[in-house]
Motif scaffolding. Structure first.
Motif, PDB file in Angstrom:
ATOM      1  N   GLN A  20       0.799  -1.214   0.000  1.00 12.40           N
ATOM      2  CA  GLN A  20       0.000   0.000   0.000  1.00 12.40           C
ATOM      3  C   GLN A  20       0.840   1.276   0.000  1.00 12.40           C
ATOM      4  O   GLN A  20       0.342   2.346  -0.348  1.00 12.40           O
ATOM      5  CB  GLN A  20      -0.917   0.020   1.233  1.00 12.40           C
ATOM      6  CG  GLN A  20      -1.932  -1.099   1.288  1.00 12.40           C
ATOM      7  CD  GLN A  20      -2.973  -0.986   0.186  1.00 12.40           C
ATOM      8  OE1 GLN A  20      -3.374   0.118  -0.189  1.00 12.40           O
ATOM      9  NE2 GLN A  20      -3.403  -2.123  -0.344  1.00 12.40           N
ATOM     10  N   THR A  21       2.117   1.168   0.385  1.00  8.97           N
ATOM     11  CA  THR A  21       2.939   2.356   0.612  1.00  8.97           C
ATOM     12  C   THR A  21       3.978   2.592  -0.471  1.00  8.97           C
ATOM     13  O   THR A  21       4.167   3.729  -0.929  1.00  8.97           O
ATOM     14  CB  THR A  21       3.644   2.251   1.979  1.00  8.97           C
ATOM     15  OG1 THR A  21       2.666   2.073   3.003  1.00  8.97           O
ATOM     16  CG2 THR A  21       4.453   3.503   2.276  1.00  8.97           C
TER      17      THR A  21
ATOM     18  N   GLN B 263       1.355   4.578   7.571  1.00  7.67           N
ATOM     19  CA  GLN B 263       1.248   4.918   6.160  1.00  7.67           C
ATOM     20  C   GLN B 263       0.640   6.301   5.977  1.00  7.67           C
ATOM     21  O   GLN B 263       1.133   7.116   5.179  1.00  7.67           O
ATOM     22  CB  GLN B 263       0.392   3.879   5.433  1.00  7.67           C
ATOM     23  CG  GLN B 263       0.223   4.183   3.950  1.00  7.67           C
ATOM     24  CD  GLN B 263      -0.804   3.267   3.290  1.00  7.67           C
ATOM     25  OE1 GLN B 263      -1.346   2.377   3.934  1.00  7.67           O
ATOM     26  NE2 GLN B 263      -1.075   3.492   2.030  1.00  7.67           N
TER      27      GLN B 263
ATOM     28  N   ARG C  32       2.602  10.221   4.625  1.00  9.33           N
ATOM     29  CA  ARG C  32       2.105  11.064   3.527  1.00  9.33           C
ATOM     30  C   ARG C  32       1.547  12.386   4.040  1.00  9.33           C
ATOM     31  O   ARG C  32       0.858  13.097   3.309  1.00  9.33           O
ATOM     32  CB  ARG C  32       1.017  10.308   2.746  1.00  9.33           C
ATOM     33  CG  ARG C  32       1.459   8.976   2.167  1.00  9.33           C
ATOM     34  CD  ARG C  32       2.652   9.105   1.245  1.00  9.33           C
ATOM     35  NE  ARG C  32       3.088   7.811   0.718  1.00  9.33           N
ATOM     36  CZ  ARG C  32       4.283   7.602   0.177  1.00  9.33           C
ATOM     37  NH1 ARG C  32       5.162   8.579   0.103  1.00  9.33           N
ATOM     38  NH2 ARG C  32       4.609   6.404  -0.280  1.00  9.33           N
TER      39      ARG C  32
END
Length: 353
Positions: A149-150, A295, A299
């Motif tokens: 996902q990252t 995560q 961001r």
């Protein structure tokens, strides 16, 4: 491999030295490999064969040791801002903050950005010792999901290290998610636990040495119960190396007891000093939730580059503080400081299987 203490090798070392917020310049340096000597400069990185504490014979260096030296003359700081409810604040400007380095405003701000898309270098450190064996499979799966996902192909990079008695690199820097997943599956349960050695290695041998052509964020995700019983370096030395490498450590405690014991306090100290955060799940399924929270934070950060005021290479600790000027109730997390001198990293060479 060098085998004689007086063997001298000259080589050209291309070091990356920052010349501004978004510009970098390559510089050439002639360095000398010699057990008793090391040429270095304030804008370069150099290597030296070092001596082991367990030398093979008096006067002879241990060829399996390397020393990394780097000098700090410009600070790159990543920090996170949340409100009283823990929600990330992503729209602040440079004039909303006051930065203090060694209790003084910086001599010059070179760059300030709200970086939700800044490239990411992240190390995954997984405790494989006996104390976490029952939860090992679930932690592997959660780490793989986090990376899927990252990590963005051709943009971010990650590496995988498992550790018990010593760190084991199973996958070097890559953006290939399949290789990262394979590296996690290669980890094998061990016995003793050397948390500080693993962190010291990941920051000094990997993140500090990884050359980049522009600003990046460096982070480590550390899964462990924090109960160190085998490290050769202290917790303080591991923290200092993380600060020197500009690494934020996000620790996920695998001790599910209410108090978490001494190990959880160790993890809290490491995370707090480096600008990261400690996650203490109460049940194993919450480990995945901790990864999801990390995560989101990665961001939702700000970056600033600056030149410190009255800076000297005197190997003195300089504190860092970021204050919010125009809004009350904001919480700012960043690393607490750094050493204003050379970073010395000594490692026993570890090769991936």
């Amino acid at each position: 491999m060098l085998t004689k203490a007086n063997m001298m090798i000259w080589f050209m070392l291309i070091a990356v030295a920052s010349t501004g917020a978004d510009s970098f310049q390559a510089k050439g340096l002639t360095a000398e490999l010699h057990p008793a000597n090391l040429a270095h400069s304030t804008t370069a990185v150099s290597y030296q064969i070092g001596q082991s504490q367990n030398a093979v014979a008096p006067g002879k260096p241990d060829d399996s040791l390397l020393t990394l030296r780097a000098a700090v003359s410009e600070v790159h700081l990543v920090f996170t801002v949340t409100d009283k409810q823990g929600r990330y604040i992503r729209d602040l400007k440079q004039n909303d903050f006051k930065i203090l380095d060694d209790r003084k405003p910086p001599k010059e701000i070179l760059g300030f950005h709200s970086e939700t898309e800044l490239p990411l270098l992240v190390g995954i450190l997984i405790d494989t010792s006996q104390s976490v064996r029952e939860r090992f499979k679930f932690e592997q799966d959660a780490a793989i999901e986090f990376l899927s996902q990252t990590i963005r192909p051709k943009y971010d990079q990650s590496f995988i290290v498992g550790f018990s008695l010593k760190p084991q690199l199973t996958q070097d820097f890559t953006a290939d998610r399949e290789k990262l997943s394979a590296g996690i599956h290669m980890l094998q349960p061990g016995n003793l636990t050397a948390v500080y050695d693993a962190l010291y290695y990941a920051c000094g041998a990997k993140l500090l040495k990884q050359a980049q052509s522009g600003p990046v964020r460096r982070a480590i995700i550390l899964l462990s119960d924090g109960n160190d019983n085998s490290s050769r370096v202290s917790r303080e030395r591991a923290i200092a190396m993380a600060q020197a490498a500009e690494v934020a450590v996000y620790a996920i405690s695998t001790n599910l007891t209410p108090s978490g014991g001494k190990g959880r306090k160790n993890l809290e100290q490491i995370a707090g000093a480096t600008g990261g955060r400690l996650y203490a799940p109460h049940q194993i399924t919450e480990v995945a939730e901790a990864f999801a929270s990390i995560q989101e934070e990665l961001r939702s950060q700000y970056t600033v580059s600056y030149k410190p005021e009255a800076f000297r290479l005197d190997n003195r600790y300089r504190s860092i503080e970021v204050q919010a000027l125009n809004q009350k109730g904001l919480r700012i997390r960043c690393r607490k400081g750094y050493l204003s001198g050379e970073t010395n990293y000594t490692e026993r060479v570890i090769t991936a299987p």
